[in-house]
Design a protein around this motif. Sequence first.
Motif: not given
Length: 84
Positions: A55-68
């Motif tokens: 999940l943290d990697k997806l946030v870093k790549k702007n695939i999901i929002h950090k709050n989600k």
Amino acid sequence: MANHKSALKRIRQSEKKRLRNRYYHKTARTVLKVLRNEEDKAAAAIQLPLVISLLDKLVKKNIIHKNKAANLKSKLTKHVNKLA
């Protein structure tokens, strides 16, 4: 259809990125589903850090929002702690 060389390149790039992001997002949903359906606490405790990292990697790549991602991590942690 675009006429400029740069616009054609941008179309190609955005399509590649769209497919890559779709793959990452689908993979994450599958992993989340597997963890939510896990009944064994030991197995879930082993999977949880891997899912959080994903999940943290997806946030870093702007695939999901950090709050989600934060909400998902919180709910999954509660789920794992609640298992008997």
